[in-house]
Write an enzyme that holds these catalytic residues in place. Structure first.
Site, mmCIF file in Angstrom:
data_model
loop_
_atom_site.group_PDB
_atom_site.id
_atom_site.type_symbol
_atom_site.label_atom_id
_atom_site.label_comp_id
_atom_site.label_asym_id
_atom_site.label_seq_id
_atom_site.Cartn_x
_atom_site.Cartn_y
_atom_site.Cartn_z
ATOM 1 C CB SER A 117 -0.851 0.042 1.268
ATOM 2 O OG SER A 117 -1.743 -1.019 1.316
ATOM 3 C CG HIS A 138 -2.085 -0.250 -4.346
ATOM 4 N ND1 HIS A 138 -2.529 1.023 -4.097
ATOM 5 C CD2 HIS A 138 -2.372 -0.966 -3.221
ATOM 6 C CE1 HIS A 138 -3.049 1.075 -2.885
ATOM 7 N NE2 HIS A 138 -2.972 -0.121 -2.338
ATOM 8 C CD GLU A 150 -2.506 3.926 -6.783
ATOM 9 O OE1 GLU A 150 -2.198 5.113 -6.862
ATOM 10 O OE2 GLU A 150 -2.495 3.289 -5.707
ATOM 11 C CG ASN A 188 -3.393 3.617 -0.172
ATOM 12 O OD1 ASN A 188 -4.618 3.680 -0.192
ATOM 13 N ND2 ASN A 188 -2.741 2.474 -0.106
HETATM 14 N N1 CAA Z 1 -16.876 -11.026 -4.787
HETATM 15 C C1 CAA Z 1 -17.774 -10.631 -5.706
HETATM 16 N N2 CAA Z 1 -18.704 -9.680 -5.441
HETATM 17 C C2 CAA Z 1 -18.701 -9.129 -4.215
HETATM 18 C C3 CAA Z 1 -17.764 -9.468 -3.217
HETATM 19 C C4 CAA Z 1 -16.818 -10.462 -3.550
HETATM 20 N N3 CAA Z 1 -15.857 -10.849 -2.697
HETATM 21 N N4 CAA Z 1 -18.021 -8.707 -2.099
HETATM 22 C C5 CAA Z 1 -19.079 -7.920 -2.392
HETATM 23 N N5 CAA Z 1 -19.480 -8.177 -3.658
HETATM 24 C C6 CAA Z 1 -20.567 -7.518 -4.392
HETATM 25 C C7 CAA Z 1 -21.917 -7.869 -3.803
HETATM 26 O O1 CAA Z 1 -22.401 -9.086 -4.374
HETATM 27 C C8 CAA Z 1 -22.741 -6.671 -4.214
HETATM 28 O O2 CAA Z 1 -23.183 -6.806 -5.543
HETATM 29 P P1 CAA Z 1 -24.640 -6.264 -5.991
HETATM 30 O O3 CAA Z 1 -24.738 -4.836 -5.510
HETATM 31 O O4 CAA Z 1 -24.612 -6.386 -7.479
HETATM 32 O O5 CAA Z 1 -25.602 -7.183 -5.296
HETATM 33 C C9 CAA Z 1 -21.754 -5.514 -4.208
HETATM 34 O O6 CAA Z 1 -20.451 -6.107 -4.239
HETATM 35 C C10 CAA Z 1 -21.861 -4.637 -2.981
HETATM 36 O O7 CAA Z 1 -21.788 -5.459 -1.829
HETATM 37 P P2 CAA Z 1 -22.766 -5.354 -0.591
HETATM 38 O O8 CAA Z 1 -24.173 -5.138 -1.055
HETATM 39 O O9 CAA Z 1 -22.475 -6.501 0.309
HETATM 40 O O10 CAA Z 1 -22.280 -4.078 0.210
HETATM 41 P P3 CAA Z 1 -22.374 -2.525 -0.052
HETATM 42 O O11 CAA Z 1 -23.329 -2.132 -1.085
HETATM 43 O O12 CAA Z 1 -22.506 -1.973 1.301
HETATM 44 O O13 CAA Z 1 -20.912 -2.196 -0.621
HETATM 45 C C11 CAA Z 1 -18.570 -1.895 -0.497
HETATM 46 C C12 CAA Z 1 -19.769 -2.672 0.019
HETATM 47 C C13 CAA Z 1 -18.382 -2.160 -1.991
HETATM 48 C C14 CAA Z 1 -17.374 -2.423 0.274
HETATM 49 C C15 CAA Z 1 -18.816 -0.349 -0.275
HETATM 50 O O14 CAA Z 1 -19.167 -0.109 1.058
HETATM 51 C C16 CAA Z 1 -17.609 0.474 -0.614
HETATM 52 O O15 CAA Z 1 -17.355 0.777 -1.775
HETATM 53 N N6 CAA Z 1 -16.823 0.858 0.428
HETATM 54 C C17 CAA Z 1 -15.591 1.633 0.231
HETATM 55 C C18 CAA Z 1 -14.507 0.682 -0.222
HETATM 56 C C19 CAA Z 1 -13.195 1.381 -0.396
HETATM 57 O O16 CAA Z 1 -13.049 2.595 -0.312
HETATM 58 N N7 CAA Z 1 -12.177 0.569 -0.686
HETATM 59 C C20 CAA Z 1 -10.823 1.077 -0.805
HETATM 60 C C21 CAA Z 1 -10.112 0.902 0.500
HETATM 61 S S1 CAA Z 1 -8.466 1.554 0.435
HETATM 62 C C22 CAA Z 1 -7.597 0.345 -0.311
HETATM 63 O O17 CAA Z 1 -8.065 -0.710 -0.649
HETATM 64 C C23 CAA Z 1 -6.133 0.635 -0.550
HETATM 65 C C24 CAA Z 1 -5.186 0.357 0.543
HETATM 66 O O18 CAA Z 1 -4.030 0.087 0.213
HETATM 67 C C25 CAA Z 1 -5.503 0.501 1.952
HETATM 68 P P1 NAD Z 2 -3.853 -9.164 6.233
HETATM 69 O O1 NAD Z 2 -3.377 -8.837 7.580
HETATM 70 O O2 NAD Z 2 -5.311 -9.391 6.024
HETATM 71 O O3 NAD Z 2 -3.111 -10.454 5.658
HETATM 72 C C1 NAD Z 2 -1.732 -10.577 5.600
HETATM 73 C C2 NAD Z 2 -1.414 -12.056 5.387
HETATM 74 O O4 NAD Z 2 0.001 -12.161 5.144
HETATM 75 C C3 NAD Z 2 -1.719 -12.910 6.629
HETATM 76 O O5 NAD Z 2 -2.549 -14.001 6.250
HETATM 77 C C4 NAD Z 2 -0.333 -13.370 7.078
HETATM 78 O O6 NAD Z 2 -0.343 -14.652 7.675
HETATM 79 C C5 NAD Z 2 0.412 -13.361 5.757
HETATM 80 N N1 NAD Z 2 1.869 -13.393 5.928
HETATM 81 C C6 NAD Z 2 2.640 -12.734 6.848
HETATM 82 N N2 NAD Z 2 3.930 -13.067 6.689
HETATM 83 C C7 NAD Z 2 3.971 -13.931 5.638
HETATM 84 C C8 NAD Z 2 5.031 -14.632 5.011
HETATM 85 N N3 NAD Z 2 6.309 -14.518 5.412
HETATM 86 N N4 NAD Z 2 4.727 -15.452 3.964
HETATM 87 C C9 NAD Z 2 3.457 -15.576 3.540
HETATM 88 N N5 NAD Z 2 2.414 -14.955 4.106
HETATM 89 C C10 NAD Z 2 2.681 -14.135 5.155
HETATM 90 O O7 NAD Z 2 -3.340 -8.002 5.285
HETATM 91 P P2 NAD Z 2 -3.989 -7.461 3.919
HETATM 92 O O8 NAD Z 2 -4.966 -6.405 4.249
HETATM 93 O O9 NAD Z 2 -4.372 -8.618 3.081
HETATM 94 O O10 NAD Z 2 -2.724 -6.720 3.285
HETATM 95 C C11 NAD Z 2 -1.760 -7.429 2.536
HETATM 96 C C12 NAD Z 2 -0.961 -6.460 1.687
HETATM 97 O O11 NAD Z 2 -1.865 -5.751 0.811
HETATM 98 C C13 NAD Z 2 -0.245 -5.369 2.510
HETATM 99 O O12 NAD Z 2 0.950 -5.026 1.853
HETATM 100 C C14 NAD Z 2 -1.247 -4.211 2.465
HETATM 101 O O13 NAD Z 2 -0.654 -2.967 2.675
HETATM 102 C C15 NAD Z 2 -1.765 -4.346 1.044
HETATM 103 N N6 NAD Z 2 -3.089 -3.754 0.800
HETATM 104 C C16 NAD Z 2 -4.048 -3.780 1.774
HETATM 105 C C17 NAD Z 2 -5.301 -3.239 1.498
HETATM 106 C C18 NAD Z 2 -6.394 -3.248 2.527
HETATM 107 O O14 NAD Z 2 -7.390 -2.536 2.355
HETATM 108 N N7 NAD Z 2 -6.301 -4.028 3.584
HETATM 109 C C19 NAD Z 2 -5.561 -2.680 0.239
HETATM 110 C C20 NAD Z 2 -4.534 -2.682 -0.737
HETATM 111 C C21 NAD Z 2 -3.288 -3.217 -0.447
#
Ligand code: CAA
Ligand code: NAD
Length: 289
Positions: A117, A138, A150, A188
Site C-alpha cells: 500500500s 496495487h 495502480e 493512498n
Molecule cells: N466477490 C464478488 N462480489 C462481491 C464481493 C466479492 N468478494 N463482495 C461484495 N461483492 C458484491 C456484492 O455481491 C454486491 O453486488 P450487488 O450490488 O450487485 O448485489 C456488491 O459487491 C456490494 O456489496 P454489498 O451489497 O455486500 O455491500 P455494499 O453495497 O454496502 O458495498 C462496499 C460494500 C463495496 C465495500 C462499499 O461499502 C464500498 O465501496 N466501500 C468503500 C470501499 C473502499 O473505499 N475501498 C478502498 C479501501 S483503500 C484500499 O483498498 C487501498 C489500501 O491500500 C488501503
Molecule cells: P492481512 O493482515 O489481512 O493479511 C496478511 C497475510 O500475510 C496474513 O494471512 C499473514 O499470515 C500473511 N503473511 C505474513 N507473513 C507472511 C510470510 N512470510 N509469507 C506468507 N504470508 C505471510 O493483510 P492485507 O490487508 O491482506 O494486506 C496485505 C498487503 O496488501 C499489505 O501489503 C497491504 O498494505 C496491502 N493492501 C491492503 C489493502 C487493505 O485494504 N487491507 C488494500 C490494498 C493493499
C-alpha cells in the site's frame, strides 16, 4: 498469463486469488501455514456460492474457479507461474524475507509484483531477485468489486514488465492508473491522511464515531465513513502506511494519530480482529466511542 502465485492469504490475497481464478487463470495461494490458505479458499467458495444464489454466477463457473486455486505453505508450486504477487503483511522486513525465498523459485521470465500500500518499489526491488522484473501492482479492497489497479514501476523496472502487468490487470477486468514511485503512490497518499485525520478528530473528542462516519457519509456521499473504512482496511495496515509516509518523507503532517497506535497496541485492528472503532461481535457493528 496462465498461472499466478499469490503470497499472503489475508484480506487482499484472498480477493486477488478469487479475481484471478474467476478470470480463468490457475492460482497458487500461499501463506506461512497452508491452513491459512485453505481457510481463504473456503471463504472464496462461500463468496462465490452467494453470487450463485443471487443468480450472478453459474454454479459450474463457481466450482471451476475454486478448482483453479491450489493452496500452499511454501512457494515451490510457483516455479512455473508467470507472475507472483506478494500480498503479505505491510512490513518491509517481512516482504524482503519473502523476496529472498521467491528468488529460489521465480521462473527466468516471470514477474514478481508487490501489492504494498505504501512501501517504495525501487527500495524493495533492490532486495528482489531481478529489479527489472519487479513492480508494484496495487489492488483495492474488496478486490473482486473495486475496479482500480495502480501500477507502479520502480527505477529499474523494464518497460516490458510494465506492459505485461498492465495487460494482466486488464485481463482480470481492472482499470489501470499509473503512479509514480513515491510513498503510498497516488490514491493512498490522498486517502490515508484523511483516515488518519478522522482518528485525530475522534481522539480529540471533536466528534463521536457516529458523528464522524455519518457526517462523511451524508455530507460527502462516501460509501463508508472514514472510521468504518479504517476498520475495513485494517488498523495495523493503516498504521504501517502512515509510518512509511511519515518516515520516508520526514513530513510531520503524516504522523500517525496516537489513538491509531493505541488501538493497534491493544490488538483492536478492525473488522478482521472483531474490534476496531466498531465492535463486530454482534449482528450489527456497534460504535465503541
Ligand atoms: N466477490 C464478488 N462480489 C462481491 C464481493 C466479492 N468478494 N463482495 C461484495 N461483492 C458484491 C456484492 O455481491 C454486491 O453486488 P450487488 O450490488 O450487485 O448485489 C456488491 O459487491 C456490494 O456489496 P454489498 O451489497 O455486500 O455491500 P455494499 O453495497 O454496502 O458495498 C462496499 C460494500 C463495496 C465495500 C462499499 O461499502 C464500498 O465501496 N466501500 C468503500 C470501499 C473502499 O473505499 N475501498 C478502498 C479501501 S483503500 C484500499 O483498498 C487501498 C489500501 O491500500 C488501503
Ligand atoms: P492481512 O493482515 O489481512 O493479511 C496478511 C497475510 O500475510 C496474513 O494471512 C499473514 O499470515 C500473511 N503473511 C505474513 N507473513 C507472511 C510470510 N512470510 N509469507 C506468507 N504470508 C505471510 O493483510 P492485507 O490487508 O491482506 O494486506 C496485505 C498487503 O496488501 C499489505 O501489503 C497491504 O498494505 C496491502 N493492501 C491492503 C489493502 C487493505 O485494504 N487491507 C488494500 C490494498 C493493499
Amino acid at each position: 498469463m496462465r498461472k499466478v502465485g499469490v503470497i499472503g492469504a489475508g484480506l487482499m490475497g484472498t480477493g486477488i486469488a478469487q479475481t484471478v481464478a474467476q478470470a480463468g487463470m490457475d492460482v497458487v495461494l500461499a501463506d506461512i501455514d497452508v491452513a491459512i490458505a485453505d481457510k481463504a479458499r473456503a471463504r472464496i467458495a462461500g463468496m462465490l456460492e452467494k453470487l450463485v444464489e443471487k443468480g450472478k454466477l453459474g454454479a459450474d463457473d463457481a466450482d471451476a474457479a475454486v478448482g483453479r486455486i491450489a493452496t500452499a505453505g511454501d512457494y515451490s508450486g510457483m516455479a512455473d507461474a508467470q507472475l507472483i504477487i506478494e500480498a503479505a503483511t505491510e512490513r518491509e522486513d517481512i516482504k524482503r524475507q519473502i523476496f529472498a525465498s521467491v528468488g529460489e523459485v521465480l521462473g527466468a521470465d516471470a514477474i514478481l509484483a508487490s501489492n504494498t500500500s505504501s512501501i517504495p518499489i525501487t527500495r524493495m526491488a533492490a532486495a528482489s531477485p531481478d529489479p527489472a522484473r519487479f513492480i508494484g501492482i496495487h489492488f483495492f479492497n474488496p478486490v473482486p468489486v473495486m475496479k482500480l489497479v495502480e501500477v507502479i514501476p520502480g527505477l529499474a523496472t523494464s518497460p516490458g514488465t510494465v506492459e505485461r502487468v498492465r495487460a494482466f490487470a486488464e485481463k482480470i477486468g481492472k482499470t489501470v492508473v499509473h503512479a509514480g514511485d513515491e510513498p503510498a503512490f497516488v490514491v493512498n497518499r490522498i486517502l490515508c491522511p484523511m483516515l488518519n485525520e478522522a482518528i485525530f478528530v475522534l481522539g480529540q473528542g471533536t466528534g463521536s464515531v457516529l458523528d464522524i462516519d455519518q457526517g462523511c457519509k451524508l455530507g460527502l456521499n462516501h460509501p463508508m465513513g472514514p472510521l468504518e473504512l479504517s476498520d475495513f482496511v485494517g488498523l495495523d495496515t493503516l498504521l504501517e502506511i502512515m509510518k512509511v509516509l511519515h518516515e520516508t518523507t520526514g513530513e510531520d503532517k503524516y504522523r500517525p494519530a496516537p489513538l491509531l497506535r493505541k488501538y493497534v497496541e491493544a490488538g483492536w485492528t478492525g473488522r478482521k480482529s472483531g474490534r476496531g472503532f466498531y465492535d463486530y461481535s454482534g449482528e450489527k457493528p456497534v460504535p465503541t466511542r
